[in-house]
Design a protein around this motif. Structure first.
Motif, PDB file in Angstrom:
ATOM      1  N   ILE A  13       0.824  -1.207   0.000  1.00 43.62           N
ATOM      2  CA  ILE A  13       0.000   0.000   0.000  1.00 43.62           C
ATOM      3  C   ILE A  13       0.863   1.264   0.000  1.00 43.62           C
ATOM      4  CG2 ILE A  13      -0.282   0.211   2.525  1.00 43.62           C
ATOM      5  CD1 ILE A  13      -3.257   0.970   1.922  1.00 43.62           C
ATOM      6  N   VAL A  14       2.063   1.128   0.566  1.00 38.91           N
ATOM      7  CA  VAL A  14       2.992   2.263   0.556  1.00 38.91           C
ATOM      8  C   VAL A  14       3.629   2.370  -0.826  1.00 38.91           C
ATOM      9  CG1 VAL A  14       5.025   3.290   1.628  1.00 38.91           C
ATOM     10  CG2 VAL A  14       3.420   1.950   3.022  1.00 38.91           C
ATOM     11  N   LYS A  15       4.051   1.207  -1.353  1.00 37.74           N
ATOM     12  CA  LYS A  15       4.689   1.212  -2.668  1.00 37.74           C
ATOM     13  C   LYS A  15       3.739   1.722  -3.744  1.00 37.74           C
ATOM     14  CE  LYS A  15       7.820  -2.401  -1.328  1.00 37.74           C
ATOM     15  NZ  LYS A  15       7.736  -3.811  -0.960  1.00 37.74           N
ATOM     16  N   ASP A  16       2.458   1.400  -3.577  1.00 35.30           N
ATOM     17  CA  ASP A  16       1.468   1.873  -4.542  1.00 35.30           C
ATOM     18  C   ASP A  16       1.019   3.308  -4.274  1.00 35.30           C
ATOM     19  OD1 ASP A  16       1.588  -0.483  -5.914  1.00 35.30           O
ATOM     20  OD2 ASP A  16      -0.107  -1.406  -4.855  1.00 35.30           O
ATOM     21  N   LYS A  17       1.668   3.922  -3.304  1.00 32.80           N
ATOM     22  CA  LYS A  17       1.447   5.339  -2.989  1.00 32.80           C
ATOM     23  C   LYS A  17       0.010   5.674  -2.560  1.00 32.80           C
ATOM     24  CE  LYS A  17       5.357   7.216  -5.540  1.00 32.80           C
ATOM     25  NZ  LYS A  17       6.178   6.192  -4.970  1.00 32.80           N
ATOM     26  N   VAL A  18      -0.656   4.697  -2.006  1.00 38.02           N
ATOM     27  CA  VAL A  18      -1.986   4.967  -1.463  1.00 38.02           C
ATOM     28  C   VAL A  18      -1.835   5.450  -0.028  1.00 38.02           C
ATOM     29  CG1 VAL A  18      -4.222   3.922  -0.859  1.00 38.02           C
ATOM     30  CG2 VAL A  18      -3.035   3.257  -2.973  1.00 38.02           C
ATOM     31  N   PHE A  19      -0.801   4.946   0.622  1.00 36.00           N
ATOM     32  CA  PHE A  19      -0.552   5.321   2.006  1.00 36.00           C
ATOM     33  C   PHE A  19       0.857   5.896   2.092  1.00 36.00           C
ATOM     34  CE2 PHE A  19       0.697   4.483   6.399  1.00 36.00           C
ATOM     35  CZ  PHE A  19      -0.406   4.955   7.083  1.00 36.00           C
ATOM     36  N   PRO A  20       0.987   7.147   2.587  1.00 41.15           N
ATOM     37  CA  PRO A  20       2.292   7.815   2.538  1.00 41.15           C
ATOM     38  C   PRO A  20       3.338   7.186   3.450  1.00 41.15           C
ATOM     39  CG  PRO A  20       0.560   9.307   3.357  1.00 41.15           C
ATOM     40  CD  PRO A  20      -0.069   7.982   3.162  1.00 41.15           C
ATOM     41  N   ALA A  21       4.527   7.034   2.926  1.00 38.01           N
ATOM     42  CA  ALA A  21       5.607   6.404   3.676  1.00 38.01           C
ATOM     43  C   ALA A  21       5.948   7.204   4.928  1.00 38.01           C
ATOM     44  CB  ALA A  21       6.837   6.261   2.792  1.00 38.01           C
ATOM     45  N   ASP A  22       5.857   8.537   4.844  1.00 41.25           N
ATOM     46  CA  ASP A  22       6.303   9.286   6.024  1.00 41.25           C
ATOM     47  C   ASP A  22       5.294   9.215   7.179  1.00 41.25           C
ATOM     48  OD1 ASP A  22       4.748  10.762   4.353  1.00 41.25           O
ATOM     49  OD2 ASP A  22       5.621  12.700   4.894  1.00 41.25           O
ATOM     50  N   VAL A  23       4.041   8.881   6.875  1.00 39.82           N
ATOM     51  CA  VAL A  23       3.098   8.652   7.970  1.00 39.82           C
ATOM     52  C   VAL A  23       3.549   7.419   8.741  1.00 39.82           C
ATOM     53  CG1 VAL A  23       0.725   8.002   8.564  1.00 39.82           C
ATOM     54  CG2 VAL A  23       1.144   9.723   6.811  1.00 39.82           C
ATOM     55  N   LEU A  24       3.948   6.418   7.991  1.00 37.90           N
ATOM     56  CA  LEU A  24       4.410   5.179   8.604  1.00 37.90           C
ATOM     57  C   LEU A  24       5.714   5.408   9.365  1.00 37.90           C
ATOM     58  CD1 LEU A  24       3.777   2.215   8.890  1.00 37.90           C
ATOM     59  CD2 LEU A  24       5.150   1.790   6.852  1.00 37.90           C
ATOM     60  N   ALA A  25       6.607   6.167   8.742  1.00 39.08           N
ATOM     61  CA  ALA A  25       7.905   6.402   9.356  1.00 39.08           C
ATOM     62  C   ALA A  25       7.762   7.053  10.723  1.00 39.08           C
ATOM     63  CB  ALA A  25       8.762   7.269   8.439  1.00 39.08           C
ATOM     64  N   LYS A  26       6.733   7.884  10.863  1.00 43.77           N
ATOM     65  CA  LYS A  26       6.597   8.579  12.137  1.00 43.77           C
ATOM     66  C   LYS A  26       5.531   7.966  13.033  1.00 43.77           C
ATOM     67  CE  LYS A  26       8.396  13.048  10.795  1.00 43.77           C
ATOM     68  NZ  LYS A  26       8.019  14.395  10.357  1.00 43.77           N
ATOM     69  N   SER A  27       5.091   6.760  12.692  1.00 37.87           N
ATOM     70  CA  SER A  27       4.063   6.140  13.516  1.00 37.87           C
ATOM     71  C   SER A  27       4.644   5.670  14.846  1.00 37.87           C
ATOM     72  CB  SER A  27       3.461   4.942  12.787  1.00 37.87           C
ATOM     73  OG  SER A  27       2.697   4.171  13.685  1.00 37.87           O
ATOM     74  N   ARG A  28       3.995   6.073  15.912  1.00 39.17           N
ATOM     75  CA  ARG A  28       4.520   5.709  17.218  1.00 39.17           C
ATOM     76  C   ARG A  28       4.175   4.263  17.578  1.00 39.17           C
ATOM     77  NH1 ARG A  28       2.866   9.575  21.965  1.00 39.17           N
ATOM     78  NH2 ARG A  28       2.693  11.165  20.359  1.00 39.17           N
ATOM     79  N   ASN A  29       3.190   3.711  16.904  1.00 40.65           N
ATOM     80  CA  ASN A  29       2.773   2.358  17.252  1.00 40.65           C
ATOM     81  C   ASN A  29       3.216   1.311  16.241  1.00 40.65           C
ATOM     82  OD1 ASN A  29       1.400   2.886  19.728  1.00 40.65           O
ATOM     83  ND2 ASN A  29      -0.122   3.966  18.492  1.00 40.65           N
ATOM     84  N   PHE A  30       4.072   1.724  15.306  1.00 42.65           N
ATOM     85  CA  PHE A  30       4.674   0.746  14.408  1.00 42.65           C
ATOM     86  C   PHE A  30       5.773   0.035  15.183  1.00 42.65           C
ATOM     87  CE2 PHE A  30       8.078  -0.452  11.483  1.00 42.65           C
ATOM     88  CZ  PHE A  30       7.372  -1.266  10.604  1.00 42.65           C
ATOM     89  N   ARG A  31       5.771  -1.306  15.170  1.00 44.61           N
ATOM     90  CA  ARG A  31       6.769  -2.060  15.935  1.00 44.61           C
ATOM     91  C   ARG A  31       7.674  -2.823  14.974  1.00 44.61           C
ATOM     92  NH1 ARG A  31       5.564   0.633  19.408  1.00 44.61           N
ATOM     93  NH2 ARG A  31       3.660   0.543  20.650  1.00 44.61           N
ATOM     94  N   PRO A  32       8.917  -2.358  14.833  1.00 45.09           N
ATOM     95  CA  PRO A  32       9.830  -3.056  13.925  1.00 45.09           C
ATOM     96  C   PRO A  32       9.986  -4.527  14.304  1.00 45.09           C
ATOM     97  CG  PRO A  32      10.918  -1.184  15.037  1.00 45.09           C
ATOM     98  CD  PRO A  32       9.509  -1.190  15.494  1.00 45.09           C
ATOM     99  N   GLN A  33       9.763  -4.844  15.600  1.00 39.67           N
ATOM    100  CA  GLN A  33       9.891  -6.244  16.053  1.00 39.67           C
ATOM    101  C   GLN A  33       8.872  -7.164  15.382  1.00 39.67           C
ATOM    102  OE1 GLN A  33       9.570  -3.579  18.006  1.00 39.67           O
ATOM    103  NE2 GLN A  33      10.940  -3.657  19.777  1.00 39.67           N
ATOM    104  N   CYS A  34       7.845  -6.558  14.769  1.00 39.01           N
ATOM    105  CA  CYS A  34       6.763  -7.390  14.223  1.00 39.01           C
ATOM    106  C   CYS A  34       6.926  -7.675  12.728  1.00 39.01           C
ATOM    107  CB  CYS A  34       5.420  -6.706  14.449  1.00 39.01           C
ATOM    108  SG  CYS A  34       5.050  -6.487  16.185  1.00 39.01           S
TER     109      CYS A  34
END
Lengths: 486, 312
Positions: free
Chosen positions: A117-138
């Motif tokens: 969804i990010v690659k298809d540019k429907v969801f902006p990458a920088d929203v994800l980059a700054k998400s506080r609840n994104f867990r790289p462990q997952c």
């Protein structure tokens, strides 16, 4: 004769029971007529009966009080006039909720895998980059059945014209369902007669549906999985609910110290019969406290090694760690796009129009209209850190403008909705009070939605704050089937 | 049953029992002082010895007079063995597991602490001390009764019973240890009639006077009282009886062998003890030995059931 619907002020707002002019809405007709036949004394008696039931059933919520040096249990404030929603209206909402949660689960799974969804540019990458609840462990984890948000509590509101909107989705550890169940129990004690004459959809099967769902997402290898409820302990404000649900499901209510992970990454609980394997954990602890090895090393609430076990698939965590990535008010704004992207459908229940301060145009609009909008931080829940523009002082608005400019990703703006009202008892007469609604959606092998949900009501006149810690109460919610012979 | 829950039940029962025992001990000692002539009065210091708290007491108070000892044992927050601390500990243990015990029992435990603390707060000297202590004893027995009558007699209840029984054994042995030695002064000097009163008070400290009279066909004297308190199979505060209670709980649990072995050793020691020939010094040594085994028994129970770790 104390309740006169003709005199009930239902103008300028959508009242769920009474149409403008004092006419009772069809589904509420019988209820309204019954209520208007009750004398002052009879109403007071019902109210007292409800209070007594709440007390004897031990329905409480915990408030932390500095003054009293600890936490105190307060009786749950309950209003005896139910909210009535016709089933045909609800069916559509339910369909919308299923659609929404399905898309949210696909989104979370995508985010932790290929991020199409990010690659298809429907969801902006920088929203994800700054998400506080994104867990790289997952990243790269495959929870059973691809479900991350097993239990979702979405907050719905109705605006002036009666349209339902989704205000937010709670995908971390949504609470309140026990009050929904207890409210129904109380109503059955107080107004047994009404249930005979109405076809009200039952809610009591929630605990068994919850257990079915939990069993359905157990690791594949287990035939009879051991399911437990993991609570932070008695000082948590929702402890009553944790204990209640565990009891209703016949599951152990455990704390972090009751569990341990062995060298083979298996989870056990300590019992007097010895160590027993645990396969499914309905955890009511936030991600960051789950496992001191993986997250906050200071946490004493969690279980060291739990993430190892989860990643290895020996245990299922419900909700999955990292599910909160979609529980962010900026991400929320993209849910309609997600539904389109993953399901190729239009969203059945609309979002509240949302201005994302990270986008220049939206930000300018928000800053120019601070006196009209509600501004919310992206990652808070429970109504904290909000600006209610029309009610704020100039100083508060200026301070918010500075915050928005400093960190635009963290803020969204929404128009001020006029929340719908439901007649609510004040002494022995009724007045309109604003409500919201939190249905619960369970996703496992099957998806189920509660019939209605928890209606929270702002008991203070004119207020829209429904939180129980701030003068909110609740009501029973009736989904009424009018097609039957009721 | 979760180990944590079992442990809380165990400690809750111990603390309730401790509060009750301490209340009874203070109360009976008050009565005893009234019955004895001034020159034979045993005073209040022995209670400090029984509760094993001399160092702490000396740090907090100057003289072991009635006022100080009573304040120390009843309402002093700084004394971990005081009634008020025991009741609070009982309440805290109950609080974290309240959903598993009958609501009435939780309310009684919570209310017992509340009213005990409230009265102390009002007046440190407690003019109605006797009544106050009696209300503690009754309150504690109400808890025990409520739990017996409303809680399923399952594994959890067994842990409660074990805690209670171990605490009882502990108190009985402490009272024997101190009362039979330090407390009773030299028996010469025409004080003989008062010896009976003192032994009666020992029985009363353990609520045992009436049962002794009913079941022991002997006058109240050192050997027979000791015999009764140590070896009686039916009196609920006799050491032998309490050990049987604990054993009855353990047989229903897995991995009990080591704990049961300790009980067997204790039982044998108690039945083998020849009280006719056991002089005071040896009696103390004997009781000390029992105390050590009680400690071992507690450790074993805790190790086996409360501190469960990874399977081998």
């Amino acid at each position: 004769m104390t309740i006169r619907w003709r005199e009930y002020p239902a103008a300028g707002v959508y009242d769920e029971l009474v149409a403008p002019g004092g006419r009772l809405r069809a589904a509420a007709k019988m209820l309204g007529q019954r209520l208007s036949k009750l004398s002052d004394d009879a109403i007071r008696q019902r109210k007292a009966a409800a209070d007594l039931a709440i007390q004897t059933m031990g329905i409480t919520f915990t408030v932390y009080s500095q003054k009293q040096g600890g936490s105190i249990d307060r009786a749950w404030p309950f209003d005896i006039i139910p909210r009535v929603i016709p089933k045909r209206e609800w069916d559509r909402v339910e369909e919308g909720l299923r659609q929404r949660v399905k898309a949210l689960n696909l989104f979370i799974d995508d985010i932790y895998h290929q991020q199409k969804i990010v690659k298809d540019k429907v969801f902006p990458a920088d929203v994800l980059a700054k998400s506080r609840n994104f867990r790289p462990q997952c990243v790269g984890i495959d929870p059973p059945l691809g479900v991350w948000a097993h239990i979702c509590g979405s907050d719905l509101v109705r605006d002036k014209d009666g349209t339902f909107y989704v205000l937010e989705d709670n995908l971390r550890v949504p609470s309140g369902v026990s009050y929904m169940l207890e409210n129904r129990q109380v109503m059955k004690r107080v107004f047994p007669g009404l249930f005979e004459n109405y076809n009200i959809l039952p809610v009591d099967d929630y605990a068994s549906q919850l257990l079915d769902m939990l069993v359905s997402v157990a690791p594949k290898t287990t035939k009879r999985p051991e399911v437990v409820v993991l609570t932070p302990g008695i000082y948590n404000s929702a402890y009553f609910e944790h204990a209640y649900l565990a009891q209703q499901m016949g599951a152990e209510l455990v704390q972090g110290s009751d569990l341990f992970v062995d060298k083979k990454d298996r989870v056990f609980m300590r019992t007097v019969r010895g160590a027993e394997r645990v396969q499914v954990i309905y955890r009511r602890i936030d991600d960051l406290f789950l496992d001191p090895e993986a997250f906050n090393p200071e946490s004493t609430l969690g279980v060291p090694g739990l993430m190892r076990a989860w990643k290895k698939g020996t245990v299922t965590l419900v909700n999955a760690p990292g599910a909160g990535v979609a529980d962010d008010k900026v991400v929320y704004a993209y849910v309609p796009q997600m539904i389109r992207y993953y399901l190729d459908q239009d969203a059945i229940i609309p979002n509240v129009p949302t201005f994302r301060c990270m986008e220049a145009g939206d930000r300018a609009h928000v800053l120019a209209n601070l006196d009209k909008l509600v501004v919310k931080p992206a990652n808070e829940s429970g109504g904290y850190g909000m600006l209610i523009g029309p009610q704020a002082s100039k100083k508060e608005r200026e301070s918010f403008a500075r915050k928005i400019k400093a960190d635009p990703r963290e803020y969204i703006g929404q128009p001020m909705l006029t929340l719908s009202t439901v007649p609510t008892l004040v002494d022995s007469h009724v007045e309109p009070r604003h409500v919201d609604l939190r249905p619960f959606i369970l996703s496992g092998r099957e998806v189920s939605v509660t019939a209605g949900g928890l209606t929270r009501v702002a008991l203070v006149k004119g207020s829209t704050v429904v939180n129980s810690s701030q003068g909110g109460g609740s009501k029973d919610t009736w989904i009424v089937d009018e097609t039957g012979d009721g | 049953m979760l180990s944590r829950v079992a442990e809380h039940l165990y400690w809750m029962a111990r603390y309730i029992e401790r509060a009750e025992n301490t209340a009874r001990m203070v109360r009976v000692n008050g009565h005893l002082q009234l019955d004895l002539p001034a020159r034979a009065r045993t005073g209040w210091e022995p209670l400090i010895a029984i509760t094993d708290s001399a160092p702490l007491f000396r740090k907090l108070y100057r003289t072991p007079g009635e006022k100080n000892v009573v304040a120390f044992l009843i309402g002093d927050d700084r004394n971990p063995g005081s009634i008020i601390r025991s009741l609070r500990n009982a309440r805290e243990n109950a609080r974290t597991i309240r959903e598993i015990m009958p609501r009435e029992a939780w309310e009684q435990i919570s209310g017992l602490y509340g009213s005990a603390a409230h009265q102390i707060g009002k007046d440190e000297l407690l003019p109605d001390r006797d009544q106050y202590l009696q209300s503690i004893i009754h309150g504690a027995q109400t808890v025990t009764g409520l739990l017996a009558g409303t809680m399923s007699h399952d594994v959890g209840y067994d842990f409660l019973r074990m805690g209670r029984s171990l605490e009882r054994t502990d108190m009985t042995s402490r009272i024997i240890n101190v009362r039979s030695a330090d407390l009773l002064p030299d028996q010469g000097g025409g004080l003989r009639p008062f010896e009976t009163i003192q032994w009666m008070s020992v029985l009363k400290s353990l609520s045992g006077y009436q049962m002794y009279r009913q079941h022991v066909d002997q006058s109240v004297g050192r050997i027979h009282v000791l015999e009764f308190l140590l070896k009686d199979e039916d009196f609920p505060r006799a050491v032998f009886h309490c050990l049987g209670e604990i054993e009855a709980c353990l047989v229903r649990l897995p991995r009990k062998k080591k704990a049961v072995d300790i009980i067997m050793r204790m039982r044998k020691a108690v039945s083998d003890a020849d009280l006719e020939t056991l002089e005071q010094r040896n009696l103390n040594r004997f009781i000390d030995g029992l105390q050590v085994m009680m400690g071992n028994l507690h450790d074993r129970i805790a190790e086996t059931y409360f501190r469960v770790s990874a399977p081998a």
